[in-house]
Design a protein around this motif. Structure first.
Motif, PDB file in Angstrom:
ATOM      1  N   GLU A 173      15.833  54.068  40.129  1.00 10.66           N
ATOM      2  CA  GLU A 173      16.962  54.240  38.939  1.00 10.66           C
ATOM      3  C   GLU A 173      17.260  53.965  38.118  1.00 10.66           C
ATOM      4  OE1 GLU A 173      19.949  57.521  40.776  1.00 10.66           O
ATOM      5  OE2 GLU A 173      19.397  56.203  42.103  1.00 10.66           O
ATOM      6  N   PRO A 174      17.868  54.899  37.142  1.00  8.29           N
ATOM      7  CA  PRO A 174      18.540  53.924  35.647  1.00  8.29           C
ATOM      8  C   PRO A 174      19.922  53.667  36.103  1.00  8.29           C
ATOM      9  CG  PRO A 174      17.035  56.036  34.626  1.00  8.29           C
ATOM     10  CD  PRO A 174      16.814  55.605  35.940  1.00  8.29           C
ATOM     11  N   GLY A 175      20.916  52.760  36.196  1.00  8.58           N
ATOM     12  CA  GLY A 175      22.313  53.041  36.377  1.00  8.58           C
ATOM     13  C   GLY A 175      21.774  51.343  37.570  1.00  8.58           C
ATOM     14  N   ALA A 176      20.712  51.769  38.159  1.00  9.58           N
ATOM     15  CA  ALA A 176      21.689  50.943  39.346  1.00  9.58           C
ATOM     16  C   ALA A 176      21.565  49.214  38.740  1.00  9.58           C
ATOM     17  CB  ALA A 176      19.917  50.802  40.045  1.00  9.58           C
ATOM     18  N   LEU A 177      22.526  48.613  39.100  1.00  8.02           N
ATOM     19  CA  LEU A 177      22.308  47.084  39.755  1.00  8.02           C
ATOM     20  C   LEU A 177      21.420  46.010  40.026  1.00  8.02           C
ATOM     21  CD1 LEU A 177      26.145  47.064  40.044  1.00  8.02           C
ATOM     22  CD2 LEU A 177      25.960  46.743  37.861  1.00  8.02           C
ATOM     23  N   GLN A 178      20.963  45.601  39.092  1.00 10.49           N
ATOM     24  CA  GLN A 178      19.606  45.113  38.946  1.00 10.49           C
ATOM     25  C   GLN A 178      19.489  43.525  40.252  1.00 10.49           C
ATOM     26  OE1 GLN A 178      16.474  46.149  38.761  1.00 10.49           O
ATOM     27  NE2 GLN A 178      17.499  48.303  38.894  1.00 10.49           N
ATOM     28  N   ALA A 179      20.347  43.081  39.239  1.00  8.37           N
ATOM     29  CA  ALA A 179      20.861  41.400  40.162  1.00  8.37           C
ATOM     30  C   ALA A 179      22.291  41.061  39.415  1.00  8.37           C
ATOM     31  CB  ALA A 179      19.666  40.430  39.474  1.00  8.37           C
ATOM     32  N   LEU A 180      22.893  40.172  39.707  1.00  6.18           N
ATOM     33  CA  LEU A 180      24.269  39.913  40.001  1.00  6.18           C
ATOM     34  C   LEU A 180      24.240  38.502  39.878  1.00  6.18           C
ATOM     35  CD1 LEU A 180      25.518  42.610  41.954  1.00  6.18           C
ATOM     36  CD2 LEU A 180      26.345  41.766  39.900  1.00  6.18           C
ATOM     37  N   ASP A 181      25.007  37.668  39.354  1.00  4.89           N
ATOM     38  CA  ASP A 181      25.732  35.723  39.177  1.00  4.89           C
ATOM     39  C   ASP A 181      26.268  35.544  39.434  1.00  4.89           C
ATOM     40  OD1 ASP A 181      23.760  33.174  39.245  1.00  4.89           O
ATOM     41  OD2 ASP A 181      25.131  33.181  37.697  1.00  4.89           O
ATOM     42  N   LEU A 182      27.817  35.128  40.094  1.00  6.36           N
ATOM     43  CA  LEU A 182      28.610  34.683  40.038  1.00  6.36           C
ATOM     44  C   LEU A 182      28.828  32.714  40.515  1.00  6.36           C
ATOM     45  CD1 LEU A 182      30.572  37.985  42.633  1.00  6.36           C
ATOM     46  CD2 LEU A 182      30.320  37.577  40.322  1.00  6.36           C
ATOM     47  N   GLY A 183      30.150  32.612  39.944  1.00  7.18           N
ATOM     48  CA  GLY A 183      30.073  31.466  40.161  1.00  7.18           C
ATOM     49  C   GLY A 183      31.512  30.784  39.621  1.00  7.18           C
ATOM     50  N   SER A 184      32.390  29.609  40.138  1.00  5.19           N
ATOM     51  CA  SER A 184      33.199  29.022  39.662  1.00  5.19           C
ATOM     52  C   SER A 184      33.157  27.187  39.709  1.00  5.19           C
ATOM     53  CB  SER A 184      34.293  29.725  40.679  1.00  5.19           C
ATOM     54  OG  SER A 184      34.134  29.108  41.773  1.00  5.19           O
ATOM     55  N   ASP A 185      34.678  27.484  38.940  1.00 11.20           N
ATOM     56  CA  ASP A 185      34.561  25.453  39.369  1.00 11.20           C
ATOM     57  C   ASP A 185      35.823  25.411  39.515  1.00 11.20           C
ATOM     58  OD1 ASP A 185      34.355  23.463  38.408  1.00 11.20           O
ATOM     59  OD2 ASP A 185      33.776  23.254  36.830  1.00 11.20           O
ATOM     60  N   GLY A 186      36.882  25.140  40.236  1.00 15.39           N
ATOM     61  CA  GLY A 186      37.631  24.839  39.989  1.00 15.39           C
ATOM     62  C   GLY A 186      38.521  23.782  39.815  1.00 15.39           C
ATOM     63  N   THR A 187      37.704  22.591  39.130  1.00 18.83           N
ATOM     64  CA  THR A 187      38.391  21.443  38.949  1.00 18.83           C
ATOM     65  C   THR A 187      38.649  21.737  37.113  1.00 18.83           C
ATOM     66  OG1 THR A 187      35.728  21.269  37.508  1.00 18.83           O
ATOM     67  CG2 THR A 187      37.051  20.550  40.046  1.00 18.83           C
ATOM     68  N   GLY A 188      38.785  23.307  36.413  1.00 16.97           N
ATOM     69  CA  GLY A 188      38.780  23.923  35.222  1.00 16.97           C
ATOM     70  C   GLY A 188      40.440  24.743  35.733  1.00 16.97           C
ATOM     71  N   THR A 189      41.099  24.498  36.662  1.00 11.80           N
ATOM     72  CA  THR A 189      42.143  25.871  36.798  1.00 11.80           C
ATOM     73  C   THR A 189      43.332  25.394  35.420  1.00 11.80           C
ATOM     74  OG1 THR A 189      41.838  25.473  39.469  1.00 11.80           O
ATOM     75  CG2 THR A 189      44.161  25.533  38.200  1.00 11.80           C
ATOM     76  N   ASP A 190      43.250  24.211  35.254  1.00 10.58           N
ATOM     77  CA  ASP A 190      44.715  24.329  34.395  1.00 10.58           C
ATOM     78  C   ASP A 190      43.981  25.332  32.378  1.00 10.58           C
ATOM     79  OD1 ASP A 190      46.452  23.414  35.826  1.00 10.58           O
ATOM     80  OD2 ASP A 190      45.786  21.961  35.437  1.00 10.58           O
ATOM     81  N   LEU A 191      42.396  25.274  32.737  1.00 10.58           N
ATOM     82  CA  LEU A 191      42.336  25.183  31.422  1.00 10.58           C
ATOM     83  C   LEU A 191      42.740  26.646  30.873  1.00 10.58           C
ATOM     84  CD1 LEU A 191      38.542  24.252  30.650  1.00 10.58           C
ATOM     85  CD2 LEU A 191      40.588  22.836  30.452  1.00 10.58           C
ATOM     86  N   ILE A 192      42.723  27.523  31.741  1.00 15.42           N
ATOM     87  CA  ILE A 192      43.600  28.858  31.804  1.00 15.42           C
ATOM     88  C   ILE A 192      44.140  29.636  32.665  1.00 15.42           C
ATOM     89  CG2 ILE A 192      42.402  31.527  31.539  1.00 15.42           C
ATOM     90  CD1 ILE A 192      40.158  31.032  30.440  1.00 15.42           C
ATOM     91  N   THR A 193      45.533  29.128  32.306  1.00 19.24           N
ATOM     92  CA  THR A 193      46.595  29.407  33.490  1.00 19.24           C
ATOM     93  C   THR A 193      47.791  30.252  32.960  1.00 19.24           C
ATOM     94  OG1 THR A 193      47.407  27.641  35.029  1.00 19.24           O
ATOM     95  CG2 THR A 193      47.729  27.074  32.782  1.00 19.24           C
TER      96      THR A 193
END
Length: 333
Positions: A173-193
């Protein structure tokens, strides 16, 4: 049968106070032209003294609930990195002020990717049968953690909140979330902090320099990483959905700056005019940027019922995420 999470309502809120480029130019040794060329931003909204993230979250959440027909949610997920206080989480107060007694309520901290992480969390609550309706809010008041002398961050960020109501429904149905993708990289912690204020700094018992209490960002590295990660995430979620880039009617990226948004569209092979742009009026509002952009686009008709949408974000952590859906027949209140 596992239920899908369906967007059934949307709402937004920005502070009344408008901050123009010329107002910032007076104290940051810059110009309106430089800010527009570098970021695409013309104005942004900042809270007044005494206001807080919860105030914007409550207003956006209330509007999303009304947009969805008024039925209350059983859970509130608040994506923010500027909570009202370090402890406790801000979501329970938001839920209480919305009149939602006894519901599950908690914060998600994924910086500018927070709203997409919140959508994934709400989807999980619905799939697990914990809630039939989930209110997902992205709200940040980044002005409260900006160095007033730092031009690189001071011209970019604005305050705001956006929210959607999710309900249990069917995947087709319209509005249904079809797919999701998540990720992270903690080696870049200090780039935005924000270096100070956490357990690592507090455990030393030292008094941090004032500048360490403000947001710091390594602009060039963030630009490079954000484009790469968002493009990769978009490609992954499109593959899971079974769409090509050409199938997407509107790209709704995190509103970091116009150059990043254009680069993502270019790398995906999409015309730039398919990207929904909201940062010209509100700046980079962190976790609020995608729902704010959606609310504005839905109100103005840029996003219409039946449009196939690709949402994507990148933030500190480093974190990133994307989602696909077909926009339903809803309007912001």
């Amino acid at each position: 049968m596992t239920k899908a999470a369906v967007i059934s309502g949307i709402g937004s809120s920005v502070p009344a106070s408008v901050v123009t480029n010329d107002m910032l130019a007076e104290r940051l040794d810059t110009t309106d032209d430089w800010i527009r060329r570098l970021t695409g931003i013309q104005t942004r909204h900042w809270i007044e003294p005494g206001q807080a993230t919860s105030d914007l979250a409550v207003e956006a959440g209330s509007r999303a609930i009304e947009s969805a027909g008024g039925e209350p949610p059983q859970a509130v997920v608040l994506a923010t990195i500027t909570p009202d206080r370090p402890c406790p989480a801000t979501a329970p107060e938001v839920a209480s002020r919305l009149g939602l007694e006894g519901v599950a309520a908690f914060d998600v901290a994924a910086v500018c990717s927070g709203f997409v992480y919140g959508l994934a969390t709400g989807t999980g609550l619905i799939a697990a049968g914990i809630a039939e309706r989930v209110l997902v809010i992205g709200a940040d008041t980044i002005s409260t953690i900006l160095d007033p002398t730092d031009r690189s961050t001071g011209v970019i960020f604005g305050d705001g909140a956006g929210a959607v109501m999710l309900r249990a429904g069917e995947a087709d149905e319209p509005g249904a979330l079809q797919a999701l993708d998540l990720g992270s990289d903690g080696t870049g912690t200090d780039l935005i902090t924000v270096p100070a204020g956490g357990s690592r700094q507090r455990s030393t018992k030292s008094v941090p320099p004032t500048t360490d209490t403000y947001l710091k960002m390594a602009g060039r590295e963030v630009f490079r990483e954000s484009v790469r990660r968002m493009v990769e995430s978009c490609e992954a979620v499109l593959e899971r959905t079974g769409w090509d880039a050409a199938d997407v009617d509107r790209l709704v990226p995190h509103q970091a700056n116009l150059r990043i948004m254009n680069s993502v569209a270019d790398r995906l092979g999409m015309p730039r005019d398919r990207a929904v742009v909201d940062l010209d009026r509100v700046g980079n509002t962190s976790a609020a940027s995608i729902p704010l952009a959606l609310a504005r686009a839905a109100a103005e008709g840029t996003v219409e019922s039946g449009h196939r949408l690709l949402l994507t974000a990148f933030g500190g952590g480093l974190t990133w995420g994307s989602a696909t859906l077909t926009w339903p027949d809803i309007k912001p209140v």
